[in-house]
Design a protein around this motif. Structure first.
Motif, PDB file in Angstrom:
ATOM      1  N   VAL A  82       6.465  -2.941   0.366  1.00  0.00           N
ATOM      2  CA  VAL A  82       5.927  -2.428   1.635  1.00  0.00           C
ATOM      3  C   VAL A  82       5.329  -1.031   1.497  1.00  0.00           C
ATOM      4  O   VAL A  82       4.953  -0.428   2.493  1.00  0.00           O
ATOM      5  CB  VAL A  82       6.997  -2.419   2.747  1.00  0.00           C
ATOM      6  CG1 VAL A  82       7.399  -3.833   3.090  1.00  0.00           C
ATOM      7  CG2 VAL A  82       8.197  -1.587   2.343  1.00  0.00           C
ATOM      8  N   ARG A  83       5.258  -0.510   0.286  1.00  0.00           N
ATOM      9  CA  ARG A  83       4.634   0.787   0.065  1.00  0.00           C
ATOM     10  C   ARG A  83       3.427   0.625  -0.835  1.00  0.00           C
ATOM     11  O   ARG A  83       3.502  -0.031  -1.880  1.00  0.00           O
ATOM     12  CB  ARG A  83       5.630   1.776  -0.583  1.00  0.00           C
ATOM     13  CG  ARG A  83       6.886   2.030   0.237  1.00  0.00           C
ATOM     14  CD  ARG A  83       6.588   2.595   1.612  1.00  0.00           C
ATOM     15  NE  ARG A  83       5.928   3.889   1.530  1.00  0.00           N
ATOM     16  CZ  ARG A  83       6.579   5.047   1.435  1.00  0.00           C
ATOM     17  NH1 ARG A  83       7.896   5.063   1.439  1.00  0.00           N
ATOM     18  NH2 ARG A  83       5.921   6.179   1.361  1.00  0.00           N
ATOM     19  N   GLU A  84       2.337   1.262  -0.419  1.00  0.00           N
ATOM     20  CA  GLU A  84       1.098   1.135  -1.191  1.00  0.00           C
ATOM     21  C   GLU A  84       1.279   1.625  -2.628  1.00  0.00           C
ATOM     22  O   GLU A  84       0.679   1.084  -3.564  1.00  0.00           O
ATOM     23  CB  GLU A  84      -0.020   1.929  -0.499  1.00  0.00           C
ATOM     24  CG  GLU A  84      -1.355   1.787  -1.196  1.00  0.00           C
ATOM     25  CD  GLU A  84      -2.543   2.176  -0.326  1.00  0.00           C
ATOM     26  OE1 GLU A  84      -2.412   2.138   0.906  1.00  0.00           O
ATOM     27  OE2 GLU A  84      -3.590   2.491  -0.887  1.00  0.00           O
ATOM     28  N   GLN A  85       2.131   2.640  -2.797  1.00  0.00           N
ATOM     29  CA  GLN A  85       2.325   3.204  -4.129  1.00  0.00           C
ATOM     30  C   GLN A  85       2.993   2.216  -5.091  1.00  0.00           C
ATOM     31  O   GLN A  85       3.030   2.457  -6.303  1.00  0.00           O
ATOM     32  CB  GLN A  85       3.148   4.496  -4.036  1.00  0.00           C
ATOM     33  CG  GLN A  85       2.361   5.689  -3.499  1.00  0.00           C
ATOM     34  CD  GLN A  85       2.076   5.615  -1.998  1.00  0.00           C
ATOM     35  OE1 GLN A  85       2.693   4.830  -1.274  1.00  0.00           O
ATOM     36  NE2 GLN A  85       1.143   6.428  -1.522  1.00  0.00           N
ATOM     37  N   HIS A 160     -11.127  -1.355   5.146  1.00  0.00           N
ATOM     38  CA  HIS A 160      -9.896  -0.875   4.501  1.00  0.00           C
ATOM     39  C   HIS A 160      -9.752   0.642   4.585  1.00  0.00           C
ATOM     40  O   HIS A 160      -8.950   1.232   3.858  1.00  0.00           O
ATOM     41  CB  HIS A 160      -9.829  -1.352   3.046  1.00  0.00           C
ATOM     42  CG  HIS A 160     -10.872  -0.754   2.154  1.00  0.00           C
ATOM     43  ND1 HIS A 160     -12.034  -1.397   1.825  1.00  0.00           N
ATOM     44  CD2 HIS A 160     -10.922   0.433   1.511  1.00  0.00           C
ATOM     45  CE1 HIS A 160     -12.755  -0.627   1.027  1.00  0.00           C
ATOM     46  NE2 HIS A 160     -12.112   0.493   0.824  1.00  0.00           N
ATOM     47  N   PRO A 162      -8.697   4.448   5.854  1.00  0.00           N
ATOM     48  CA  PRO A 162      -7.372   4.906   6.292  1.00  0.00           C
ATOM     49  C   PRO A 162      -7.095   4.562   7.755  1.00  0.00           C
ATOM     50  O   PRO A 162      -7.952   4.768   8.629  1.00  0.00           O
ATOM     51  CB  PRO A 162      -7.456   6.427   6.063  1.00  0.00           C
ATOM     52  CG  PRO A 162      -8.396   6.570   4.903  1.00  0.00           C
ATOM     53  CD  PRO A 162      -9.438   5.493   5.113  1.00  0.00           C
ATOM     54  N   LEU A 163      -5.951   4.052   8.005  1.00  0.00           N
ATOM     55  CA  LEU A 163      -5.445   3.563   9.301  1.00  0.00           C
ATOM     56  C   LEU A 163      -6.176   2.317   9.793  1.00  0.00           C
ATOM     57  O   LEU A 163      -5.569   1.482  10.459  1.00  0.00           O
ATOM     58  CB  LEU A 163      -5.496   4.664  10.383  1.00  0.00           C
ATOM     59  CG  LEU A 163      -4.455   5.782  10.205  1.00  0.00           C
ATOM     60  CD1 LEU A 163      -4.731   6.946  11.176  1.00  0.00           C
ATOM     61  CD2 LEU A 163      -3.042   5.265  10.437  1.00  0.00           C
ATOM     62  N   PRO A 166      -4.581  -0.749   7.690  1.00  0.00           N
ATOM     63  CA  PRO A 166      -3.290  -1.225   8.208  1.00  0.00           C
ATOM     64  C   PRO A 166      -3.401  -1.888   9.579  1.00  0.00           C
ATOM     65  O   PRO A 166      -2.608  -2.770   9.900  1.00  0.00           O
ATOM     66  CB  PRO A 166      -2.463   0.067   8.297  1.00  0.00           C
ATOM     67  CG  PRO A 166      -3.059   0.971   7.270  1.00  0.00           C
ATOM     68  CD  PRO A 166      -4.534   0.660   7.259  1.00  0.00           C
ATOM     69  N   TYR A 167      -4.380  -1.460  10.380  1.00  0.00           N
ATOM     70  CA  TYR A 167      -4.558  -2.067  11.703  1.00  0.00           C
ATOM     71  C   TYR A 167      -5.245  -3.423  11.598  1.00  0.00           C
ATOM     72  O   TYR A 167      -4.722  -4.451  12.060  1.00  0.00           O
ATOM     73  CB  TYR A 167      -5.383  -1.119  12.586  1.00  0.00           C
ATOM     74  CG  TYR A 167      -5.645  -1.664  13.969  1.00  0.00           C
ATOM     75  CD1 TYR A 167      -4.722  -1.489  14.989  1.00  0.00           C
ATOM     76  CD2 TYR A 167      -6.814  -2.361  14.254  1.00  0.00           C
ATOM     77  CE1 TYR A 167      -4.958  -1.991  16.270  1.00  0.00           C
ATOM     78  CE2 TYR A 167      -7.056  -2.866  15.517  1.00  0.00           C
ATOM     79  CZ  TYR A 167      -6.119  -2.685  16.527  1.00  0.00           C
ATOM     80  OH  TYR A 167      -6.352  -3.194  17.777  1.00  0.00           O
ATOM     81  N   ARG A 171      -2.031  -5.471  11.111  1.00  0.00           N
ATOM     82  CA  ARG A 171      -1.650  -6.016  12.424  1.00  0.00           C
ATOM     83  C   ARG A 171      -2.384  -7.313  12.741  1.00  0.00           C
ATOM     84  O   ARG A 171      -1.836  -8.204  13.396  1.00  0.00           O
ATOM     85  CB  ARG A 171      -1.938  -4.995  13.530  1.00  0.00           C
ATOM     86  CG  ARG A 171      -0.960  -3.852  13.608  1.00  0.00           C
ATOM     87  CD  ARG A 171      -1.316  -2.877  14.716  1.00  0.00           C
ATOM     88  NE  ARG A 171      -1.055  -3.393  16.061  1.00  0.00           N
ATOM     89  CZ  ARG A 171       0.089  -3.218  16.728  1.00  0.00           C
ATOM     90  NH1 ARG A 171       1.074  -2.552  16.160  1.00  0.00           N
ATOM     91  NH2 ARG A 171       0.239  -3.686  17.950  1.00  0.00           N
ATOM     92  N   LEU A 209       0.345  -5.803   3.096  1.00  0.00           N
ATOM     93  CA  LEU A 209      -0.059  -4.513   2.534  1.00  0.00           C
ATOM     94  C   LEU A 209      -1.113  -4.636   1.445  1.00  0.00           C
ATOM     95  O   LEU A 209      -2.079  -3.873   1.387  1.00  0.00           O
ATOM     96  CB  LEU A 209       1.183  -3.801   1.981  1.00  0.00           C
ATOM     97  CG  LEU A 209       0.931  -2.518   1.208  1.00  0.00           C
ATOM     98  CD1 LEU A 209       0.615  -1.381   2.164  1.00  0.00           C
ATOM     99  CD2 LEU A 209       2.128  -2.155   0.355  1.00  0.00           C
ATOM    100  N   ARG A 216      -8.906  -0.893  -2.070  1.00  0.00           N
ATOM    101  CA  ARG A 216      -8.932   0.538  -2.395  1.00  0.00           C
ATOM    102  C   ARG A 216      -8.881   0.779  -3.904  1.00  0.00           C
ATOM    103  O   ARG A 216      -9.052   1.921  -4.341  1.00  0.00           O
ATOM    104  CB  ARG A 216      -7.772   1.246  -1.691  1.00  0.00           C
ATOM    105  CG  ARG A 216      -7.886   1.210  -0.182  1.00  0.00           C
ATOM    106  CD  ARG A 216      -6.708   1.863   0.508  1.00  0.00           C
ATOM    107  NE  ARG A 216      -6.863   1.843   1.960  1.00  0.00           N
ATOM    108  CZ  ARG A 216      -6.006   2.385   2.807  1.00  0.00           C
ATOM    109  NH1 ARG A 216      -4.925   2.996   2.356  1.00  0.00           N
ATOM    110  NH2 ARG A 216      -6.228   2.334   4.105  1.00  0.00           N
TER     111      ARG A 216
END
Lengths: 307, 133
Positions: A82-85, A160, A162-163, A166-167, A171, A209, A216
């Protein structure tokens, strides 16, 4: 490290295969392993999973081949960080390497599509003793730029950003739904047969994710992450002598065959093809059985069998 | 669509924070990070306080900025809705609020990033908010 959407089983009339799991590189990876013979490894990209190859499996196993179909970490039935990193190109190559070494895969044919290209070719070029041949479809393996499409704000970079990523992709699951729908030829059939499967395997925003993380990782300038790995891929691929088959969708307007298959032919002058089939980027959806037949014939040819 | 308003000192009493959107890499395109740095004076404020905005529904959202060693600040952003403490969220309202937040952000980033392209992208993916934009 938390994970999301950890579906561990899936039943569907088009996917009657036993799920298998291995812990690779720290993650739980799902794969299927059907048939017996020299292995054919079928590698998907974003936002698909093994289901993309459902029409390949019976023709390949019936021809006496072992078929291994892994789900990339972050997709399908595999664990979903769940983390991009948690996601890097090198990490995904290492994930695949971990699985194929655990299965002691040798004499493999790597079938590479989308991000299954950089990852599968990365495995092949760093483990040449385990690989027999390559099949390359709608992907790339060089630094800049991947395609004109990827440099544009609308829709690619906006999708893709930023923000926004994820939306829109989190979502609203835009890539597994509408995105794939737009990237096949027979959209009516896709919607009836497969779209809900691709959407349903990524059930929650947190499980999606990788759908905005992979875009990116496409290098767009000289400072991009992954640039050195793509330079290495191009350099090593140019030196490689693996028998190779190029298969491309005639209607693929993102990785169009005139640009991308031609570039692969320049890197791999000995490659067969491109053999063109009906298909946009997700050509497996429109021409699955036909591509499987082409792979069987290709492997028969390089194996010395008469067609 | 009603604008997003930056607010300084919202009432937080009897509110709870609900995470509704998370971005791990706001500097993927550096101009996005620069927008938030300017908008919320992050060079001076750092991690001392969230940024607050009021969205079209009237809901206040907290923007929590995330630092990560070795990366320019902020590296990530978490967006929290601040509903009444015991009330469930209205998902459709939050969705519309977030779309307004994105439109405000894109307009603020500016340059080659245009709100029209965000709307066009939303329409391509059949978002109802974009269709009504």
């Amino acid at each position: 490290m938390g994970t999301s959407g950890s579906v561990q089983c899936f039943t569907h009339e088009q996917w009657p295969y036993e799920p298998k799991f291995e812990r690779v590189n720290g993650w739980r990876m799902h794969y299927i392993d059907e048939g017996a013979g020299d292995p054919v490894v079928l590698l998907h990209g974003n936002p698909a999973w093994g289901f993309l190859y459902r029409k390949f499996i019976k023709p390949l196993t019936a021809a006496g081949r072992r078929v291994i179909v892994p789900d990339m970490i972050g997709f399908g039935l595999s664990e979903k960080p769940v983390r991009e990193q948690a996601h890097t190109l090198d990490g995904h190559i290492a994930n695949l390497t971990g699985l194929l070494r655990q299965l002691d895969v040798r004499n493999a044919t790597m079938v590479c599509h989308d991000w299954g290209g950089p990852t599968g070719l990365g495995f092949a070029l760093s483990n040449p003793d385990r690989v027999r041949a390559l099949v390359i479809m709608s992907t790339w393996a060089w630094p800049l730029p991947p395609a004109e499409f990827h440099k544009r704000i609308f829709p690619w970079r906006m999708m893709h950003a930023p923000l926004v990523g994820p939306y829109l992709l989190g979502r609203h699951n835009a890539l597994a739904g509408r995105g794939m729908y737009l990237s096949v030829v027979d959209r009516k059939k896709f919607k009836a047969e497969a779209q809900s499967v691709y959407e349903g395997i990524l059930p929650d925003p947190g499980s999606r994710l990788l759908t905005w993380t992979w875009p990116r990782w496409i290098p767009l300038d000289g400072g991009a992450r992954g640039l050195a790995r793509f330079e290495w891929l191009e350099r090593e691929l140019r030196k490689s002598k693996f028998p190779t088959l190029l298969v491309w969708g005639r209607e693929d307007e993102v990785f169009d065959y005139r640009t991308f298959a031609t570039r692969f032919k320049e890197l791999l002058p000995h490659a067969e093809g491109p053999e063109l089939v009906t298909g946009r980027h997700f050509l497996q959806e429109d021409s699955g059985e036909e591509i499987a037949t082409k792979i069987n014939r290709f492997l028969d040819r390089i194996g010395g069998k008469q067609p | 669509m009603t604008a997003i308003h930056v607010i300084e000192n919202p009432t937080l009493e009897n509110k709870r924070r609900v995470l509704v959107l998370a971005e791990d890499r706001v500097g993927h395109y550096p101009e996005f990070r620069e927008f938030f740095v300017k908008q919320f004076a992050l060079a001076a404020n750092g991690l001392s306080r969230p940024g607050y905005v009021q969205a079209p529904s009237g809901m206040v959202y907290a923007l929590v900025f995330i630092g990560r060693s070795g990366e320019p600040f902020p590296d990530g952003i978490e967006v929290y809705a601040l509903p009444d403490a015991l009330e469930p969220l209205n998902g459709a309202e939050v969705d519309a609020d977030l779309w307004a937040l994105l439109s405000w952000m894109i307009a603020g980033v500016g340059g080659e990033w245009r709100a029209e392209d965000l709307d066009a992208t939303g329409r391509l993916y059949q978002l109802s908010m974009a269709a009504s934009a």
